[in-house]
Design a protein around this motif. Structure first.
Motif, PDB file in Angstrom:
ATOM      1  N   ALA A 107     -11.680  -4.681   4.016  1.00  0.00           N
ATOM      2  CA  ALA A 107     -10.585  -4.512   4.972  1.00  0.00           C
ATOM      3  C   ALA A 107      -9.638  -5.714   4.917  1.00  0.00           C
ATOM      4  O   ALA A 107      -8.413  -5.553   4.994  1.00  0.00           O
ATOM      5  CB  ALA A 107     -11.142  -4.328   6.387  1.00  0.00           C
ATOM      6  N   ARG A 137      -7.438  -5.271   1.957  1.00  0.00           N
ATOM      7  CA  ARG A 137      -6.352  -4.307   2.209  1.00  0.00           C
ATOM      8  C   ARG A 137      -5.256  -4.941   3.049  1.00  0.00           C
ATOM      9  O   ARG A 137      -4.066  -4.697   2.825  1.00  0.00           O
ATOM     10  CB  ARG A 137      -6.913  -3.062   2.914  1.00  0.00           C
ATOM     11  N   LEU A 138      -5.636  -5.776   4.009  1.00  0.00           N
ATOM     12  CA  LEU A 138      -4.628  -6.458   4.831  1.00  0.00           C
ATOM     13  C   LEU A 138      -3.749  -7.359   3.962  1.00  0.00           C
ATOM     14  O   LEU A 138      -2.520  -7.376   4.115  1.00  0.00           O
ATOM     15  CB  LEU A 138      -5.315  -7.293   5.923  1.00  0.00           C
ATOM     16  N   ARG A 179      -3.128  -7.032   0.778  1.00  0.00           N
ATOM     17  CA  ARG A 179      -2.257  -6.220  -0.074  1.00  0.00           C
ATOM     18  C   ARG A 179      -1.110  -5.591   0.728  1.00  0.00           C
ATOM     19  O   ARG A 179       0.014  -5.493   0.238  1.00  0.00           O
ATOM     20  CB  ARG A 179      -3.085  -5.139  -0.790  1.00  0.00           C
ATOM     21  N   THR A 180      -1.402  -5.183   1.946  1.00  0.00           N
ATOM     22  CA  THR A 180      -0.352  -4.623   2.800  1.00  0.00           C
ATOM     23  C   THR A 180       0.705  -5.693   3.119  1.00  0.00           C
ATOM     24  O   THR A 180       1.911  -5.430   3.054  1.00  0.00           O
ATOM     25  CB  THR A 180      -0.964  -4.069   4.109  1.00  0.00           C
ATOM     26  N   THR A 181       0.230  -6.891   3.446  1.00  0.00           N
ATOM     27  CA  THR A 181       1.140  -7.997   3.762  1.00  0.00           C
ATOM     28  C   THR A 181       2.008  -8.333   2.550  1.00  0.00           C
ATOM     29  O   THR A 181       3.225  -8.526   2.680  1.00  0.00           O
ATOM     30  CB  THR A 181       0.327  -9.231   4.208  1.00  0.00           C
TER      31      THR A 181
END
Lengths: 193, 193
Positions: free
Chosen positions: B175, B178-179, B181-183
């Motif tokens: 998780a 993923r954070l 990569r999203t950022t």
């Protein structure tokens, strides 16, 4: 007890609660979080210490109530924004922009407090409602193909609310607008690197 | 004063400072921020109250020192990650991933404290160094064309550090990945639409 009298008592209780929260907010703004005592709050509210304890068990519970009041005010506005906007993608954008704008006006130590509280053990009901509101919009936008489906909605919700938490540190609405667009770009991109 | 003696005094002072910070951290973890007093800290540190006041003027200054110590530890690691990674884009990614991982291990009220402090009036020197480190990487990545040039670097720095601040609320390294990569996706996208 006649109804008119119980209503009067209820209104009085609300007024004392609100006055207590206001006094605590002013104290924290003036001297910071540490060192704020129940005695000082009672004095500034203009009530006895024993009376204060009938309303709140400790300083932290007043801070939680204060934070709840702030978030509840934001929530009312955000729900209006959501309901007058059509399309999953545009709804999400409009609500995130409204949220960023609302919190960008909060400055100073008493506002960062909110972050402290809602990330601690005592997550307020109001903050849960805010998270739920944003998560629903994210789920809809993902279903509509407007944002990534590669990341769970609850994780994207945390990302959004934290990223937009930068708003109070920015100068002016243009910068807040860029923050919203950057945050949305993170949601949209299918290229996860 | 002989040098060996002044060194001994210096080491003693450092030890008292560290013990005071440890005792305060334990107190805040156990009972939250409000209600932590200088008397209690002195007692738990095992020193006199008057002695404590020679080291720190108030509780908040101890919290600032504690936060500084945490950030300084992270900084040392982040500088190592930066220096062993080549390429502006990969450097930025590696450092942000390392930062998110480091703070994802911080949980509980005493860690959110850091956020309270570094966003208040007393921005710590260590936190400014952290911001500077990230901002330099962002400037380099923008110059290399790896991320957007449409948003000022200081705004993107605030965005990154806040967005990654969601890490302690996530469950597990996947998780957190993923954070990150999203950022990063937010930084990359040229479509600011």
């Amino acid at each position: 007890m006649p109804k008119i009298w119980s209503q009067t008592i209820e209104a009085h209780r609300d007024a004392v609660r609100e006055a207590t929260i206001d006094a605590t907010a002013a104290l924290v703004a003036a001297q910071g979080l540490t060192g704020v005592t129940m005695s000082q709050i009672a004095k500034d509210t203009g009530i006895g210490r024993a009376t204060l304890y009938k309303y709140f068990p400790d300083v932290e519970s007043i801070l939680v109530a204060w934070h709840d009041r702030q978030i509840t005010e934001h929530l009312r506005d955000l729900i209006q924004v959501r309901d007058r906007t059509t399309g999953a993608a545009r709804r999400l954008e409009a609500v995130l922009a409204a949220y960023a704008k609302a919190i960008s006006h909060r400055r100073g130590s008493h506002d960062e407090l909110g972050d402290l509280l809602h990330r601690g053990a005592r997550v307020s009901a109001a903050h849960r409602q805010l998270s739920d509101l944003v998560r629903e919009l994210i789920v809809d936008a993902a279903a509509a193909g407007a944002i990534t489906r590669d990341v769970p909605a609850n994780e994207l919700t945390l990302y959004c609310l934290h990223a937009l938490g930068a708003a109070p540190g920015l100068r002016g609405p243009a910068a807040v607008g860029r923050l919203v667009r950057t945050t949305l770009a993170g949601l949209r991109a299918d290229d996860r690197g």
